[in-house]
Design an enzyme around this catalytic site. Structure first.
Site, PDB file in Angstrom:
ATOM      1  N   ASN A   7     -14.608 -55.593  52.726  1.00 54.22           N
ATOM      2  CA  ASN A   7     -15.258 -54.148  52.653  1.00 54.22           C
ATOM      3  C   ASN A   7     -14.562 -53.366  53.967  1.00 54.22           C
ATOM      4  OD1 ASN A   7     -16.722 -52.039  52.863  1.00 54.22           O
ATOM      5  ND2 ASN A   7     -18.669 -52.985  53.297  1.00 54.22           N
ATOM      6  N   TRP A   8     -13.684 -52.541  53.771  1.00 54.30           N
ATOM      7  CA  TRP A   8     -13.042 -52.246  55.074  1.00 54.30           C
ATOM      8  C   TRP A   8     -13.944 -50.888  55.781  1.00 54.30           C
ATOM      9  CZ3 TRP A   8      -7.420 -52.120  52.467  1.00 54.30           C
ATOM     10  CH2 TRP A   8      -7.056 -53.440  52.275  1.00 54.30           C
ATOM     11  N   LYS A   9     -14.723 -50.621  54.985  1.00 53.60           N
ATOM     12  CA  LYS A   9     -16.031 -49.529  55.355  1.00 53.60           C
ATOM     13  C   LYS A   9     -14.915 -48.196  55.797  1.00 53.60           C
ATOM     14  CE  LYS A   9     -18.979 -52.949  56.850  1.00 53.60           C
ATOM     15  NZ  LYS A   9     -20.183 -53.416  57.505  1.00 53.60           N
ATOM     16  N   HIS A  94     -25.331 -51.207  49.481  1.00 52.43           N
ATOM     17  CA  HIS A  94     -25.144 -51.635  50.768  1.00 52.43           C
ATOM     18  C   HIS A  94     -26.041 -51.346  51.637  1.00 52.43           C
ATOM     19  CE1 HIS A  94     -23.083 -52.706  54.731  1.00 52.43           C
ATOM     20  NE2 HIS A  94     -22.237 -53.621  53.935  1.00 52.43           N
ATOM     21  N   GLU A  96     -25.953 -50.264  54.628  1.00 55.32           N
ATOM     22  CA  GLU A  96     -25.788 -49.053  55.396  1.00 55.32           C
ATOM     23  C   GLU A  96     -26.071 -48.018  54.893  1.00 55.32           C
ATOM     24  OE1 GLU A  96     -21.712 -50.327  56.328  1.00 55.32           O
ATOM     25  OE2 GLU A  96     -22.384 -51.826  57.790  1.00 55.32           O
ATOM     26  N   GLU A 166     -27.039 -60.195  51.557  1.00 57.53           N
ATOM     27  CA  GLU A 166     -26.637 -59.713  52.973  1.00 57.53           C
ATOM     28  C   GLU A 166     -27.724 -59.261  53.808  1.00 57.53           C
ATOM     29  OE1 GLU A 166     -22.323 -58.232  53.136  1.00 57.53           O
ATOM     30  OE2 GLU A 166     -23.636 -56.164  52.505  1.00 57.53           O
ATOM     31  N   GLY A 172     -22.575 -56.878  60.758  1.00 59.64           N
ATOM     32  CA  GLY A 172     -22.205 -56.499  62.174  1.00 59.64           C
ATOM     33  C   GLY A 172     -22.790 -56.625  63.387  1.00 59.64           C
ATOM     34  N   SER A 211     -21.723 -60.851  59.179  1.00 65.51           N
ATOM     35  CA  SER A 211     -20.975 -61.406  60.326  1.00 65.51           C
ATOM     36  C   SER A 211     -20.048 -62.753  60.076  1.00 65.51           C
ATOM     37  CB  SER A 211     -21.995 -62.056  61.404  1.00 65.51           C
ATOM     38  OG  SER A 211     -22.583 -60.427  61.948  1.00 65.51           O
ATOM     39  N   GLY A 232     -17.053 -57.752  56.268  1.00 63.56           N
ATOM     40  CA  GLY A 232     -16.998 -56.558  56.553  1.00 63.56           C
ATOM     41  C   GLY A 232     -16.035 -56.431  57.887  1.00 63.56           C
ATOM     42  N   GLY A 233     -16.568 -56.407  59.255  1.00 68.12           N
ATOM     43  CA  GLY A 233     -15.651 -56.397  60.503  1.00 68.12           C
ATOM     44  C   GLY A 233     -14.491 -57.208  60.467  1.00 68.12           C
TER      45      GLY A 233
HETATM   46  P1  PGA Z   1     -19.977 -57.660  58.712  1.00 71.63           P
HETATM   47  O1  PGA Z   1     -20.219 -56.820  57.357  1.00 71.63           O
HETATM   48  O2  PGA Z   1     -19.018 -58.977  58.100  1.00 71.63           O
HETATM   49  O3  PGA Z   1     -19.166 -56.678  59.600  1.00 71.63           O
HETATM   50  O4  PGA Z   1     -21.108 -58.144  59.228  1.00 71.63           O
HETATM   51  C1  PGA Z   1     -20.725 -57.276  56.142  1.00 71.63           C
HETATM   52  C2  PGA Z   1     -21.076 -56.134  55.354  1.00 71.63           C
HETATM   53  O5  PGA Z   1     -21.321 -55.022  55.888  1.00 71.63           O
HETATM   54  O6  PGA Z   1     -20.706 -56.012  54.157  1.00 71.63           O
END
Ligand code: PGA
Length: 257
Positions: A7-9, A94, A96, A166, A172, A211, A232-233
């Site tokens: 997930n490159w956001k 998600h 976010e 999640e 994050g 994470s 994500g990150g």
């Molecule tokens: P993260 O994000 O790996 O940066 O914690 C995971 C996600 O948002 O799906």
């Protein structure tokens, strides 16, 4: 099988997305035991990334989809449009978007309907807050999220899907969830889904996200209940992503021997 979702956001533009997609393909090249890999660039990079991953094992995912089929919805992108753009998977709900954009469980349920209607495989995200966990309400919260998310889908429309567990406090933050906690939650989710959908339950997988790094990926993936990871990150750093893919490859290799 194991599925790794990147997930490159809103972190990388077209050029970097293309480079990441190329790097991901390179990391997989010539390896005998490949996980399913889904890369989720931003909408503006879908077209270019699609060209890079064409005829490869890597699939194209979107980070969101509209809750509506079509119409006067300025700025929204429908499931039909995503399908037309070569997208096969979509992240829905998600945390976010739930937190920053106030997406509700009901809206998420409508998006899930759209995904199934247009033959996209949804990654339905669920997870409790820190407070829910501390007050031991985490299973209750996740149960409610799961039930509402699937509540509007006609059982006959159900296709393959994933639940991405999640925990909000792990996304994050660098504070990843412990393997034991995840195993309990994954078993709980699997049980809840089968109980809720009954005979009509299609094939589905439960992923973990929050994470994930090259260092902790193996510990999760070696558990059979963890059918993959939503990253994500670490997914926008090629060296980290390569480590995560290596972890998946070694687990698959061990399982096949
Ligand atoms: P993260 O994000 O790996 O940066 O914690 C995971 C996600 O948002 O799906």
């Amino acid at each position: 099988m194991k599925t790794i979702v990147a997930n490159w956001k809103m972190n990388v533009g077209v050029r970097e997305s293309v480079a990441l997609a190329r790097g991901t393909l390179l990391a997989l090249r010539g390896k005998p035991h490949l996980p399913d890999v889904v890369v989720c660039p931003s909408f503006t990079s879908l077209g270019e990334v699609r060209k890079v991953i064409a005829r490869s094992y890597v699939s194209l995912g979107a980070q969101d989809v509209s809750s509506q089929d079509q119409g006067a919805m300025t700025g929204e992108i429908s499931a039909r449009m995503l399908f037309e753009a070569g997208v096969t998977h979509v992240i829905i709900g998600h945390s976010e978007r739930r937190n920053l954009l106030h997406e509700t469980d009901e809206l998420i349920a409508q998006k899930v309907v759209q995904a199934f209607t247009h033959k996209l495989v949804p990654f339905i995200c669920v997870g409790e807050s820190k407070k829910d966990r501390e007050t031991t309400h985490h299973t209750e919260v996740v149960r409610a999220q799961l039930r509402v998310a699937l509540s509007l889908t006609d059982r006959k429309q159900l296709g393959r899907f994933f639940i991405a567990y999640e925990p909000v406090w792990a996304i994050g933050t660098g504070v990843n969830a412990g393997v034991q906690d995840i195993l309990e939650m994954h078993q709980f989710i699997r049980h809840e889904i089968v109980e809720y959908l009954g005979d009509r339950t299609p094939a589905f997988g439960v992923l973990y996200g929050g994470s994930v790094t090259g260092e902790n990926a193996y510990d999760y993936l070696r558990e059979k209940e963890v059918e993959g990871l939503l990253v994500g990150g670490a997914s926008v750093k090629l060296t980290h992503m390569t480590e995560i893919l290596k972890a998946a490859q070694s687990v698959l290799e061990r399982q096949s021997s």
